[in-house]
Enzyme design. Structure first.
Site, PDB file in Angstrom:
ATOM      1  N   HIS A  58       7.561  43.876  16.059  1.00  0.00           N
ATOM      2  CA  HIS A  58       8.532  44.202  15.064  1.00  0.00           C
ATOM      3  C   HIS A  58       9.081  45.629  15.743  1.00  0.00           C
ATOM      4  O   HIS A  58       9.956  45.791  16.528  1.00  0.00           O
ATOM      5  CB  HIS A  58       8.177  44.313  13.772  1.00  0.00           C
ATOM      6  CG  HIS A  58       6.839  44.677  13.384  1.00  0.00           C
ATOM      7  ND1 HIS A  58       6.391  45.936  13.600  1.00  0.00           N
ATOM      8  CD2 HIS A  58       5.935  43.888  12.818  1.00  0.00           C
ATOM      9  CE1 HIS A  58       5.059  45.605  13.091  1.00  0.00           C
ATOM     10  NE2 HIS A  58       4.675  44.747  12.383  1.00  0.00           N
ATOM     11  N   HIS A  75       1.335  48.369  -0.148  1.00  0.00           N
ATOM     12  CA  HIS A  75       0.880  47.369   0.181  1.00  0.00           C
ATOM     13  C   HIS A  75       1.232  46.583  -0.801  1.00  0.00           C
ATOM     14  O   HIS A  75       0.330  46.651  -2.118  1.00  0.00           O
ATOM     15  CB  HIS A  75      -0.410  47.195   0.785  1.00  0.00           C
ATOM     16  CG  HIS A  75      -0.393  46.055   1.592  1.00  0.00           C
ATOM     17  ND1 HIS A  75      -0.362  45.820   3.225  1.00  0.00           N
ATOM     18  CD2 HIS A  75      -0.795  44.647   1.321  1.00  0.00           C
ATOM     19  CE1 HIS A  75      -0.386  44.877   3.448  1.00  0.00           C
ATOM     20  NE2 HIS A  75      -0.625  44.066   2.664  1.00  0.00           N
ATOM     21  N   HIS A  95       5.376  50.960  11.233  1.00  0.00           N
ATOM     22  CA  HIS A  95       3.862  50.566  11.826  1.00  0.00           C
ATOM     23  C   HIS A  95       4.183  49.836  13.017  1.00  0.00           C
ATOM     24  O   HIS A  95       3.912  48.653  13.137  1.00  0.00           O
ATOM     25  CB  HIS A  95       3.482  49.693  10.543  1.00  0.00           C
ATOM     26  CG  HIS A  95       1.939  49.604  10.855  1.00  0.00           C
ATOM     27  ND1 HIS A  95       0.967  49.367  10.063  1.00  0.00           N
ATOM     28  CD2 HIS A  95       1.057  49.634  11.868  1.00  0.00           C
ATOM     29  CE1 HIS A  95      -0.156  49.311  10.193  1.00  0.00           C
ATOM     30  NE2 HIS A  95      -0.304  49.219  11.511  1.00  0.00           N
ATOM     31  N   HIS A  98       7.917  45.405   2.850  1.00  0.00           N
ATOM     32  CA  HIS A  98       8.112  43.810   2.554  1.00  0.00           C
ATOM     33  C   HIS A  98       8.966  43.564   1.349  1.00  0.00           C
ATOM     34  O   HIS A  98       9.864  42.918   1.507  1.00  0.00           O
ATOM     35  CB  HIS A  98       6.887  42.944   2.946  1.00  0.00           C
ATOM     36  CG  HIS A  98       6.933  41.506   2.768  1.00  0.00           C
ATOM     37  ND1 HIS A  98       7.446  40.781   3.750  1.00  0.00           N
ATOM     38  CD2 HIS A  98       6.874  40.797   1.718  1.00  0.00           C
ATOM     39  CE1 HIS A  98       7.646  39.673   3.344  1.00  0.00           C
ATOM     40  NE2 HIS A  98       7.226  39.336   2.289  1.00  0.00           N
ATOM     41  N   ARG A 152       2.989  48.087  16.275  1.00  0.00           N
ATOM     42  CA  ARG A 152       1.736  47.365  16.694  1.00  0.00           C
ATOM     43  C   ARG A 152       1.503  47.280  18.113  1.00  0.00           C
ATOM     44  O   ARG A 152       2.694  47.547  18.812  1.00  0.00           O
ATOM     45  CB  ARG A 152       1.574  46.153  15.916  1.00  0.00           C
ATOM     46  CG  ARG A 152       1.044  46.331  14.320  1.00  0.00           C
ATOM     47  CD  ARG A 152       0.880  44.898  13.707  1.00  0.00           C
ATOM     48  NE  ARG A 152       0.193  45.120  12.688  1.00  0.00           N
ATOM     49  CZ  ARG A 152       0.777  45.565  11.318  1.00  0.00           C
ATOM     50  NH1 ARG A 152       2.039  45.555  11.172  1.00  0.00           N
ATOM     51  NH2 ARG A 152       0.263  45.682  10.226  1.00  0.00           N
ATOM     52  N   GLU A 188       2.530  54.776  10.982  1.00  0.00           N
ATOM     53  CA  GLU A 188       1.420  54.117  10.611  1.00  0.00           C
ATOM     54  C   GLU A 188       0.757  53.554  11.884  1.00  0.00           C
ATOM     55  O   GLU A 188       1.657  52.890  12.825  1.00  0.00           O
ATOM     56  CB  GLU A 188       1.589  53.235   9.410  1.00  0.00           C
ATOM     57  CG  GLU A 188       1.980  53.815   8.163  1.00  0.00           C
ATOM     58  CD  GLU A 188       2.124  52.503   6.968  1.00  0.00           C
ATOM     59  OE1 GLU A 188       2.189  53.069   5.936  1.00  0.00           O
ATOM     60  OE2 GLU A 188       2.229  51.463   7.364  1.00  0.00           O
ATOM     61  N   THR A 237      -0.669  41.518   8.985  1.00  0.00           N
ATOM     62  CA  THR A 237      -0.534  42.691   8.363  1.00  0.00           C
ATOM     63  C   THR A 237      -1.902  43.276   7.890  1.00  0.00           C
ATOM     64  O   THR A 237      -2.818  42.721   8.037  1.00  0.00           O
ATOM     65  CB  THR A 237       0.168  42.296   7.152  1.00  0.00           C
ATOM     66  OG1 THR A 237       0.675  43.469   6.462  1.00  0.00           O
ATOM     67  CG2 THR A 237      -0.402  41.609   6.147  1.00  0.00           C
TER      68      THR A 237
END
Length: 238
Positions: A50, A190, A43, A214, A45, A70, A100
């Site tokens: 990250h 999630h 994912h 996570h 961003r 994602e 998140t």
């Protein structure tokens, strides 16, 4: 069985905290697949805090299972997905500064926008999934966009389940039934963990895939990555 896609964002977070290439993100992706996972999720961003855009490109040559990217379909993200050609793109409405993901799409309000984006991915042979809350109207809206799948946003279930409230699964069952009726595939993710994943999987009809990051990486600090991946696989069996 329900497929397991491992989100490796936290591996990149740890690497970036020190600089350099430890842990080696690409090697971890290779190992997770060797341990039996069915896919790798990232994912990226906009601030690349990250997963970086270059990571996304590099992983294309490493992921031989399912590659799932994602993100919020802004222009740079769309360009990245079209360049990397993953197996699946999951559209998530996360704000730029969000720690998140914290909500699913309003698939009614943003129906035209999502439809346009999904058509672009469809033309390029990329399966699409829309991140949605456990709400039947949002599932219906997702179907109208032309998406192949939905990803149920499971934070509320995970939180309530942790308090002992198993009835928190009920809106997710209803949303899944609606998705099945409409011919939408069902993913979920999630805050799913070793504690709640079997209960969730056993109650959601035709759950195709879960994306877990996570919790899985955190559990691996104590139990080991190979062991934890296979613990999830055992819980996801039919």
């Amino acid at each position: 069985m329900t497929k397991l896609s491992v989100n490796i964002n936290k591996i990149a977070t740890l690497r970036n905290a020190r600089g350099g290439n430890v842990p080696d993100l690409l090697q971890v992706a290779k190992d997770i697949q060797k341990f039996g996972a069915h896919g790798i999720t990232i994912h990226p961003r906009p601030d690349e805090r990250h997963i970086t855009y270059q990571d996304a490109r590099d992983l294309k040559n490493v992921v031989h299972t399912e590659y799932n990217i994602e993100g919020n379909p802004q222009h740079n993200f769309i360009d990245l997905v079209l360049e990397c050609q993953p197996d699946q793109v999951t559209l998530v409405p996360d704000a730029i500064g969000a720690i998140t993901s914290n909500a699913g799409w309003d698939t009614i309000k943003y129906q035209d926008y999502l439809t346009e984006v999904i058509q672009e991915f469809y033309r390029n042979g990329i399966r699409t999934s829309i991140f949605v809350d456990a709400n039947e109207s949002m599932v219906e809206g997702a179907k109208k966009t032309g998406a192949d799948r939905i990803e149920l946003y499971t934070e509320s279930f995970a939180y309530q389940y942790g308090l002992g409230n198993k009835t928190a699964i009920e809106p997710f069952i209803k949303a899944a039934i609606k998705a099945n009726e409409m011919g939408l595939g069902i993913n979920a993710g999630h805050d799913l963990s070793l504690d709640n994943i079997k209960f969730f999987k056993d109650n959601i009809p035709n759950l195709l895939e879960v994306s877990i990051g996570h919790a899985l990486i955190s559990e691996s600090l104590y139990l080991g990555l190979d062991n934890v991946v296979n613990m999830y696989l055992n819980k996801l069996k039919g």
